[in-house]
Design a protein around this motif. Structure first.
Motif, PDB file in Angstrom:
ATOM      1  N   ASP A  63      19.358  45.099   1.144  1.00 15.83           N
ATOM      2  CA  ASP A  63      20.959  44.569   0.381  1.00 15.83           C
ATOM      3  C   ASP A  63      20.822  43.093   1.242  1.00 15.83           C
ATOM      4  N   ASP A  64      19.952  42.497   1.385  1.00 15.78           N
ATOM      5  CA  ASP A  64      19.326  40.882   1.210  1.00 15.78           C
ATOM      6  C   ASP A  64      20.206  41.106   2.907  1.00 15.78           C
ATOM      7  N   LEU A  65      19.778  41.589   3.670  1.00 14.52           N
ATOM      8  CA  LEU A  65      20.576  40.683   5.335  1.00 14.52           C
ATOM      9  C   LEU A  65      18.969  40.795   5.975  1.00 14.52           C
ATOM     10  N   PRO A  66      18.954  39.243   6.475  1.00 16.12           N
ATOM     11  CA  PRO A  66      17.578  38.723   6.943  1.00 16.12           C
ATOM     12  C   PRO A  66      17.566  39.844   8.224  1.00 16.12           C
ATOM     13  N   GLN A  67      18.580  40.538   8.683  1.00 16.00           N
ATOM     14  CA  GLN A  67      18.080  41.544  10.131  1.00 16.00           C
ATOM     15  C   GLN A  67      17.465  42.318  10.331  1.00 16.00           C
ATOM     16  N   ARG A  68      17.786  43.623   8.617  1.00 12.25           N
ATOM     17  CA  ARG A  68      17.415  44.090   8.826  1.00 12.25           C
ATOM     18  C   ARG A  68      15.441  44.150   8.073  1.00 12.25           C
ATOM     19  N   MET A  69      15.291  42.758   7.055  1.00 15.35           N
ATOM     20  CA  MET A  69      14.329  42.851   7.303  1.00 15.35           C
ATOM     21  C   MET A  69      13.543  42.202   8.092  1.00 15.35           C
ATOM     22  N   ALA A  70      13.744  41.277   9.268  1.00 17.48           N
ATOM     23  CA  ALA A  70      13.462  40.918  10.148  1.00 17.48           C
ATOM     24  C   ALA A  70      12.869  42.639  11.404  1.00 17.48           C
ATOM     25  N   ASP A  71      13.908  42.813  11.333  1.00 20.91           N
ATOM     26  CA  ASP A  71      13.658  44.100  11.824  1.00 20.91           C
ATOM     27  C   ASP A  71      12.661  45.644  11.109  1.00 20.91           C
ATOM     28  N   THR A  72      12.461  45.236   9.890  1.00 21.04           N
ATOM     29  CA  THR A  72      11.517  46.014   9.078  1.00 21.04           C
ATOM     30  C   THR A  72       9.483  45.477  10.181  1.00 21.04           C
ATOM     31  N   VAL A  73      10.339  43.775   9.713  1.00 18.29           N
ATOM     32  CA  VAL A  73       8.739  43.298   9.545  1.00 18.29           C
ATOM     33  C   VAL A  73       8.371  43.363  11.613  1.00 18.29           C
ATOM     34  N   GLY A  74       9.058  43.045  12.459  1.00 13.24           N
ATOM     35  CA  GLY A  74       8.762  43.659  14.164  1.00 13.24           C
ATOM     36  C   GLY A  74       8.540  44.321  14.283  1.00 13.24           C
ATOM     37  N   ALA A  75       8.730  45.903  13.612  1.00 11.98           N
ATOM     38  CA  ALA A  75       7.891  46.814  13.804  1.00 11.98           C
ATOM     39  C   ALA A  75       7.048  46.949  13.758  1.00 11.98           C
ATOM     40  N   PHE A  76       6.422  46.481  12.139  1.00 12.19           N
ATOM     41  CA  PHE A  76       5.321  46.592  11.585  1.00 12.19           C
ATOM     42  C   PHE A  76       4.022  45.907  13.066  1.00 12.19           C
TER      43      PHE A  76
END
Length: 404
Positions: A234-247
């Motif tokens: 949903d174009d939410l930067p927080q969700r993208m950052a959480d995904t990359v950070g978790a990886f």
């Protein structure tokens, strides 16, 4: 933005002319080689790869090339001179409505036959899904299919060793091949997939397919796979950052450091899978200021804090600062004496921020702390990370660590 790159260079190369040619009578695959004794094993490997990728994983077969190799199948050209380099190249544009292409595989020198055949066929499949995607991500997809269907080789160990020894390098460079992309696709499939291996990565390719004008010198890779992924969030930067950070956190537990909950299927990587820490300090040495190497977009940093003395009631604190306009995603992980993850503390991600702070009050049972930071990349807020915006600009950061 017309000033920013939109795609990689369209590679063009003539098909080699090699002495021996043979085709399978069971699958649409053919092999051309200088060495006649290489043809049979290569055909068998391609047949096996075709069954695993097309029939088992249900991926689409490579696009038909219209007989450009004077055969009716996918063509692998294997010469006997070279160091085992594998290149999958698109054929000249045909009448496809979108960026889909047939292609051929060129291998130069000895290489593991099963692995090479799988990489060739899988990358040819990506040309049919989205030929405009970056060479790095196409190879990442091919490498991922090998990880889930093949057996590890020395070439895989070398790829993991190079990846983990340089964690600050980008996961998805435009032209440089990197094993990091394959691991990231593995992570996405494990977290967000529907249980059908490679389906989600293949969908990212298919949904990002665009249209490049005939005669262009560069692909128009808009949207790209990362655009599709952001839209999924949903174009939410927080969700993208959480995904990359978790990886990025998962990478810290790869190989012999795996505790059975992160990448257990890759435990065979052993010491070759160990990520390099940029710094290691002891709790008793704090406070400390650290200036560490700059990170490429989607590159990560790892810092180890050893709890070398009684820390009952102690509070650990850190502050990170970095250069605009990029933002960094930070996580703090406590680890016990057996190397197992105890607790994970995500630091609030601010898209416009240039610093992050966090205090960890509870250190009970911990033997150490792992700080993990990732450069989320991007040129401006309106232009988040794009694998085609190359060359990448690394960004520096500093850390202040303290015991309160």
């Amino acid at each position: 933005d017309p000033t920013l790159p939109r795609g990689s260079r369209i590679e063009r190369a003539p098909r080699p002319r090699l002495a021996a040619t043979a085709c399978s009578n069971r699958r649409p695959v053919c092999v051309h080689s200088d060495r006649e004794e290489w043809v049979g094993p290569a055909i068998e490997a391609l047949e096996s790869a075709y069954v695993r990728l097309v029939f088992v994983l249900d991926l689409p077969p490579p696009r038909w090339d219209g007989g450009l190799g004077n055969t009716d199948g996918f063509d692998l050209y294997w010469s006997d001179e070279g160091t085992g380099d594998v290149a999958v190249l698109p054929d000249p544009r045909t009448d496809f409505e979108t960026d889909q292409s047939s292609g051929f595989c060129r291998v130069e020198g000895p290489a593991p036959v099963e692995r090479t055949a799988t990489l060739c066929l899988a990358e040819a499949i990506t040309l049919g899904l989205d030929a405009a995607e970056t060479p790095s991500l196409r190879r990442a997809f091919a490498s991922y299919t090998w990880l889930v269907t093949g057996s590890p080789t020395s070439a895989d160990l070398e790829a993991f060793d190079e990846l983990q020894a340089t964690p600050g390098s980008s996961l998805s460079p435009r032209d440089r091949r990197s094993a990091g992309g394959a691991l990231f696709l593995d992570h996405l499939d494990a977290v967000f997939g529907a249980g059908e291996l490679t389906t989600l990565p293949a969908a990212l390719f298919a949904l990002s397919r665009g249209r490049t004008k005939p005669g262009a010198y560069e692909w128009n890779n808009e949207p790209d796979a990362f655009d599709v992924l952001r839209r999924t969030f949903d174009d939410l930067p927080q969700r993208m950052a959480d995904t990359v950070g978790a990886f990025a956190v998962e990478r810290a537990f790869l190989g012999e450091r795996d505790d059975g909950t992160h990448f257990p299927e890759l435990a065979w990587a052993g010491a070759f899978g160990n990520v390099r820490f940029d710094a290691s300090v002891r709790l008793s040495e704090l406070p400390k200021n650290l200036a560490l190497p700059a990170l490429e977009p989607l590159g990560s940093t790892y810092v180890w804090v050893s709890l070398d003395r009684a820390h009952d009631g102690a509070t650990f604190a850190f502050r990170a600062q970095w250069e605009a306009p990029v933002a960094f995603k930070w996580s703090v992980v406590t680890v016990d004496a057996n190397g197992e993850e105890l607790r994970r503390f995500d630091v609030l991600y601010e898209e416009r921020g240039t610093k992050a702070e966090r205090q960890i009050v509870s250190l009970e049972g911990a033997a150490g702390i792992v700080l993990v930071g990732t450069n989320m990349g991007g040129v401006t807020l309106a232009h988040p990370f794009d694998p085609d915006t190359a060359p990448f600009e690394p960004h520096a950061y500093t850390l202040y660590l303290a015991r309160l």
